[in-house]
Enzyme design. Structure first.
Site, PDB file in Angstrom:
ATOM      1  N   ARG A  83      38.437  26.615  41.132  1.00 45.82           N
ATOM      2  CA  ARG A  83      38.909  26.867  40.061  1.00 45.82           C
ATOM      3  C   ARG A  83      40.213  25.983  39.923  1.00 45.82           C
ATOM      4  NH1 ARG A  83      41.769  31.024  39.348  1.00 45.82           N
ATOM      5  NH2 ARG A  83      41.370  31.956  41.220  1.00 45.82           N
ATOM      6  N   TYR A 222      31.690  24.144  38.855  1.00 39.55           N
ATOM      7  CA  TYR A 222      32.171  25.380  39.636  1.00 39.55           C
ATOM      8  C   TYR A 222      31.914  26.911  39.059  1.00 39.55           C
ATOM      9  CZ  TYR A 222      34.716  28.774  42.633  1.00 39.55           C
ATOM     10  OH  TYR A 222      35.332  29.959  43.795  1.00 39.55           O
ATOM     11  N   LYS A 231      35.494  34.691  34.127  1.00 36.79           N
ATOM     12  CA  LYS A 231      36.215  34.921  33.986  1.00 36.79           C
ATOM     13  C   LYS A 231      37.714  34.436  33.033  1.00 36.79           C
ATOM     14  CE  LYS A 231      37.196  36.390  38.451  1.00 36.79           C
ATOM     15  NZ  LYS A 231      37.459  35.485  39.686  1.00 36.79           N
ATOM     16  N   HIS A 251      40.975  42.321  37.229  1.00 36.81           N
ATOM     17  CA  HIS A 251      40.697  41.407  38.422  1.00 36.81           C
ATOM     18  C   HIS A 251      40.298  42.443  38.582  1.00 36.81           C
ATOM     19  CE1 HIS A 251      40.204  37.731  41.264  1.00 36.81           C
ATOM     20  NE2 HIS A 251      39.644  37.880  40.927  1.00 36.81           N
ATOM     21  N   SER A 273      42.223  36.624  44.117  1.00 35.08           N
ATOM     22  CA  SER A 273      41.438  35.408  44.805  1.00 35.08           C
ATOM     23  C   SER A 273      41.347  35.947  45.988  1.00 35.08           C
ATOM     24  CB  SER A 273      41.046  34.224  43.861  1.00 35.08           C
ATOM     25  OG  SER A 273      40.671  34.415  42.353  1.00 35.08           O
ATOM     26  N   CYS A 275      40.743  37.743  48.799  1.00 31.34           N
ATOM     27  CA  CYS A 275      41.698  38.652  49.364  1.00 31.34           C
ATOM     28  C   CYS A 275      41.183  39.656  49.310  1.00 31.34           C
ATOM     29  CB  CYS A 275      43.183  39.300  48.560  1.00 31.34           C
ATOM     30  SG  CYS A 275      44.313  37.595  48.306  1.00 31.34           S
ATOM     31  N   ASP A 302      34.210  42.071  41.008  1.00 27.81           N
ATOM     32  CA  ASP A 302      35.182  41.151  40.457  1.00 27.81           C
ATOM     33  C   ASP A 302      36.253  41.640  39.384  1.00 27.81           C
ATOM     34  OD1 ASP A 302      36.360  39.053  41.355  1.00 27.81           O
ATOM     35  OD2 ASP A 302      35.567  37.976  39.709  1.00 27.81           O
ATOM     36  N   ARG A 392      29.791  30.218  48.276  1.00 25.27           N
ATOM     37  CA  ARG A 392      30.039  31.725  47.874  1.00 25.27           C
ATOM     38  C   ARG A 392      28.912  31.331  47.350  1.00 25.27           C
ATOM     39  NH1 ARG A 392      34.347  34.009  45.036  1.00 25.27           N
ATOM     40  NH2 ARG A 392      35.796  32.574  45.422  1.00 25.27           N
TER      41      ARG A 392
HETATM   42  P1  GTP Z   1      37.303  36.605  44.813  1.00 26.72           P
HETATM   43  O1  GTP Z   1      36.033  36.375  45.400  1.00 26.72           O
HETATM   44  O2  GTP Z   1      37.697  35.673  44.987  1.00 26.72           O
HETATM   45  O3  GTP Z   1      37.814  37.224  43.878  1.00 26.72           O
HETATM   46  O4  GTP Z   1      37.529  37.119  46.498  1.00 26.72           O
HETATM   47  P2  GTP Z   1      37.519  38.836  46.768  1.00 26.72           P
HETATM   48  O5  GTP Z   1      39.030  39.261  46.784  1.00 26.72           O
HETATM   49  O6  GTP Z   1      35.957  39.520  46.804  1.00 26.72           O
HETATM   50  O7  GTP Z   1      37.305  38.390  48.694  1.00 26.72           O
HETATM   51  P3  GTP Z   1      36.346  38.472  49.482  1.00 26.72           P
HETATM   52  O8  GTP Z   1      36.087  40.109  49.416  1.00 26.72           O
HETATM   53  O9  GTP Z   1      35.356  37.469  49.561  1.00 26.72           O
HETATM   54  O10 GTP Z   1      36.894  38.227  50.901  1.00 26.72           O
HETATM   55  C1  GTP Z   1      37.977  37.017  51.639  1.00 26.72           C
HETATM   56  C2  GTP Z   1      38.309  37.530  52.399  1.00 26.72           C
HETATM   57  O11 GTP Z   1      39.113  37.893  52.730  1.00 26.72           O
HETATM   58  C3  GTP Z   1      36.786  36.962  53.690  1.00 26.72           C
HETATM   59  O12 GTP Z   1      37.283  35.955  54.631  1.00 26.72           O
HETATM   60  C4  GTP Z   1      37.310  37.941  53.986  1.00 26.72           C
HETATM   61  O13 GTP Z   1      36.173  37.850  55.266  1.00 26.72           O
HETATM   62  C5  GTP Z   1      38.795  38.735  54.182  1.00 26.72           C
HETATM   63  N1  GTP Z   1      38.790  39.966  53.945  1.00 26.72           N
HETATM   64  C6  GTP Z   1      38.452  40.785  53.442  1.00 26.72           C
HETATM   65  N2  GTP Z   1      38.453  41.827  53.674  1.00 26.72           N
HETATM   66  C7  GTP Z   1      39.657  42.514  55.081  1.00 26.72           C
HETATM   67  C8  GTP Z   1      40.177  42.868  55.239  1.00 26.72           C
HETATM   68  O14 GTP Z   1      40.388  44.060  55.466  1.00 26.72           O
HETATM   69  N3  GTP Z   1      40.854  42.340  56.404  1.00 26.72           N
HETATM   70  C9  GTP Z   1      41.262  41.254  56.399  1.00 26.72           C
HETATM   71  N4  GTP Z   1      41.463  40.927  57.881  1.00 26.72           N
HETATM   72  N5  GTP Z   1      40.574  40.314  55.882  1.00 26.72           N
HETATM   73  C10 GTP Z   1      39.938  40.817  55.354  1.00 26.72           C
HETATM   74  C1  SPV Z   2      37.685  34.230  42.275  1.00 26.44           C
HETATM   75  O1  SPV Z   2      38.449  32.960  42.250  1.00 26.44           O
HETATM   76  O2  SPV Z   2      38.919  35.358  41.939  1.00 26.44           O
HETATM   77  C2  SPV Z   2      36.347  34.144  41.702  1.00 26.44           C
HETATM   78  C3  SPV Z   2      35.654  33.188  41.936  1.00 26.44           C
HETATM   79  O3  SPV Z   2      35.960  35.434  41.528  1.00 26.44           O
HETATM   80  S1  SPV Z   2      35.609  32.048  40.429  1.00 26.44           S
HETATM   81  O4  SPV Z   2      34.691  32.928  39.428  1.00 26.44           O
HETATM   82  O5  SPV Z   2      35.796  30.971  40.561  1.00 26.44           O
HETATM   83  O6  SPV Z   2      37.126  32.983  39.207  1.00 26.44           O
HETATM   84 MN    MN Z   3      37.555  37.214  41.448  1.00 26.85          MN
END
Ligand code: GTP
Ligand code: SPV
Ligand code: MN
Length: 605
Positions: A83, A222, A231, A251, A273, A275, A302, A392
């Site tokens: 983004r 993207y 979003k 979110h 994002s 996290c 999400d 992704r």
């Molecule tokens: P968006 O799709 O961008 O909104 O991201 P999201 O919030 O769904 O994050 P996602 O679950 O894909 O995790 C992103 C990163 O954080 C990955 O590299 C995970 O491995 C890491 N991660 C997720 N949960 C944990 C956790 O409990 N501990 C640690 N250390 N890392 C984590």
């Molecule tokens: C984020 O960035 O929080 C995502 C991926 O979930 S996007 O659809 O690009 O916003």
């Molecule tokens: Mn997101």
């Protein structure tokens, strides 16, 4: 049936029974000058034809059909991988309504700029009309939109991420006809116009007109910039609508936690994002919990739309139908449910590839090695990762083994707890509970997190990201916090609010908490608090569990980890609260006094 309408014969005229929709498509076609117009019906045949076309022109590459049936790789332009928050605008008539949290442009100025970019931009291309529904087709909480795009990749992704095609168009037409019969505007669907343009980062803008229910996006393919249902609609436009209609567009992931007695509590959690939302939403309980009969159900990963039900509780739906998840780090250890989900019918964007055509990313523990990196070059570890850090997967939620049977429920699921959390290497303990709703809103408003690869720009910089909505709130944060505060009332049975931090680091720079499946231990404590059973210690920032209040059977934590995960650092928090006070002041007199009072009360404690 798919309807290909040659533009020479009144573009769009044969597409819909809703005149307002046909008129808009015709207007866009007159501006963008496509060679063809295609109304998407969402059928398998249509999808297959688009995929073949994309395989032929190199937009997609086939992956190993044995190991990953129906799955494809897309390599984006190397400058178009995340983004672009600095090029994302909220265009309200009054600048103040967008707030200091958004980049703002006057609507007339934005229209002039975007019209110039869109002028003739679809020459030689096909204009796709994508009717979509955010949320179950039959849910009163759902909202519809129509995205126009010249990208078949966007069509294929929207088909996975939303309820797209004939059923959505039928709902748009029914709503439009009913409204017209009542003498109201018939076009309440969100209008999204997208073109990949020339993918020139200098000619890239994502602009929102919440007052017009419209979105225009130019120059990026993207996800968050181009899949406009996600979003742009489900957060930026929807948050604005939700404010005037009395609901919340957030979110947040939504998950169900079923205890050994078979009772399920639903939890919504906002993390910025990249996290941990997808990972938490698909959590697999640790062995001891599994043996005891605990289960976790995925409702969404999400976005969450919530509104108060007749019983005063908040009811939530996931407006999406698929997951657009971060690939790197997804492994049999971290997220086996996600791995199982993406074994077939998945679009991978910007991952590496193995010699036998399997997708690959850093952290994947399948014993394979990549030969090609995300740019399509021979993989060389010295030149960077095989998969882009923000690579992704796009996949239907129905393929997820933990997908909740309640996820398609028109009424939504009742929320017992709301969780806020960020990436904080220092200060912030593993978990704490807000004293009440107002305090909880402050906890959300004060959220900070280190930036990630999900947006272009520096990674690892701590910034305020209230409720994980900094990039996504379609209006002034001060008004947004007031809106949140307004849910507290005599008849309200609001969820408890918590804050978590899975990312606290030790002196050696390593994470102190094992995370992933073990996060259920923290969720169990929250449910215990909701039910009035679990213990806690009161501190100025809220209720913290003592280490004994959590089930830590089978978890080894060092003394440093225990002290930092469960401790309250008074001096550190005093400095944090000074910074939070300064942040709230940036919003001037619009910031609700109740929130400032809460901040001052805690700062003085
Ligand atoms: P968006 O799709 O961008 O909104 O991201 P999201 O919030 O769904 O994050 P996602 O679950 O894909 O995790 C992103 C990163 O954080 C990955 O590299 C995970 O491995 C890491 N991660 C997720 N949960 C944990 C956790 O409990 N501990 C640690 N250390 N890392 C984590
Ligand atoms: C984020 O960035 O929080 C995502 C991926 O979930 S996007 O659809 O690009 O916003
Ligand atoms: Mn997101």
């Amino acid at each position: 049936m798919s309807k290909d309408v040659p533009p020479s014969k009144a573009p769009g005229s044969a597409g819909s029974s809703l005149a307002a929709l046909n008129d808009w498509v015709a207007q866009v076609a007159a501006l963008t000058r496509p060679d063809r117009i295609h109304w998407c019906d969402g059928s398998d045949a249509e999808n297959q034809a688009l995929i073949e076309q994309m395989l032929a022109d190199g937009t997609l590459e086939a992956l190993n059909e044995q190991t990953h049936p129906g799955s494809y790789l897309h390599r984006s332009h190397p400058d178009d991988v995340a983004r672009v928050e600095h090029l994302t605008f909220v265009c309200t008539t009054q600048r103040e309504d967008a707030g200091p949290n958004n980049h703002w442009m006057a609507p007339h100025e934005a229209h002039a700029k975007m019209d110039a970019l869109f002028d003739g931009c679809m020459r030689g291309r096909t204009l796709y009309v994508i009717p979509y529904c955010m949320g179950p087709i039959d849910s009163p909480l759902s909202r519809c939109g129509v995205e126009i795009t010249d990208s078949p990749y966007v069509v294929a992704n929207m088909r996975i991420m939303t309820r797209m095609g004939a059923a959505a168009l039928a709902r748009i037409e029914r709503e439009g006809t009913e409204r017209a019969a009542r003498g109201e505007r018939s076009d309440t669907f969100v209008r999204g116009l997208h073109s990949i343009g020339e993918l020139d980062p200098e000619r890239r803008f994502i602009v929102h007109f919440p007052e017009e229910l419209s979105i225009q996006s130019f120059g990026s393919g993207y996800g968050g910039n181009a899949l406009l249902g996600k979003k742009c609609h489900a957060l930026r436009i929807a948050s604005h609508q939700a404010r005037s209609e009395g609901w919340l567009a957030e979110h947040m992931l939504i998950l169900g936690i079923e205890n050994p007695q078979g009772e399920t509590h639903y939890v919504a959690a906002a993390f910025p994002s990249a996290c941990g939302k997808t990972n938490l939403a698909m959590l697999i309980p640790p062995q001891g919990y599994r043996d005891a009969g605990w289960k976790v159900w995925t409702v969404g990963d999400d976005i969450c739309w919530m509104r108060p039900g007749a019983d005063g509780r908040l009811y939530a739906i996931n407006p999406e139908a698929g997951f657009f998840g971060v690939a790197p780090g997804t492994s049999t250890k971290s997220n086996p449910n996600a791995l199982a989900t993406i074994q077939k019918n998945t679009i991978f964007t910007n991952v590496g590839v193995t010699a036998d055509g399997q997708p690959w990313w850093e952290g994947l523990d399948n014993g394979q090695t990549p030969v090609t990196d995300w740019r399509g070059n021979a993989y060389d570890a010295a030149k960077g990762p095989a998969a882009h850090p923000n690579s992704r997967f796009t996949v239907s939620a129905r393929q997820c083994p933990s997908y909740s049977p309640k996820a398609e429920d028109a009424q939504g699921v009742p929320i017992s707890a709301i969780v806020f959390g960020g990436r904080r290497a220092s200060l912030v303990p593993l978990v704490f509970e807000a004293r009440d709703w107002t305090h909880g809103v402050l906890v959300g408003a004060a959220m900070g997190s280190e930036t990630t690869a999900a947006a272009t720009g520096a990674v690892g910089v701590m910034r305020r990201d209230p409720m994980a909505m900094k990039p996504f709130c379609g209006y002034n944060f001060a008004d947004y916090f007031s809106h949140w505060l307004s849910f507290d009332g005599a008849d309200a049975k609001l969820p408890k609010i918590f804050h978590v931090n899975w990312f606290r680091k030790g002196d050696d720079g390593k994470f102190l908490w094992p995370g992933f499946g073990d996060n259920l231990r923290v969720l169990e404590w929250m449910i215990g608090r909701v039910e009035g059973q679990a213990g806690a210690v009161e501190t100025p920032i809220g209720y913290l569990p003592a280490a004994e209040d959590l089930n830590l059977d089978g978890v080894t934590l060092s003394d440093e980890a225990r002290a930092k995960l469960f401790g309250f650092d008074h001096a550190g928090w005093s400095a944090e609260f000074d910074s939070i006070g300064g942040y709230l002041d940036e919003y001037g007199p619009r910031m609700p006094q109740a929130l400032k009072d809460e901040q001052q009360r805690i700062a003085a404690a």
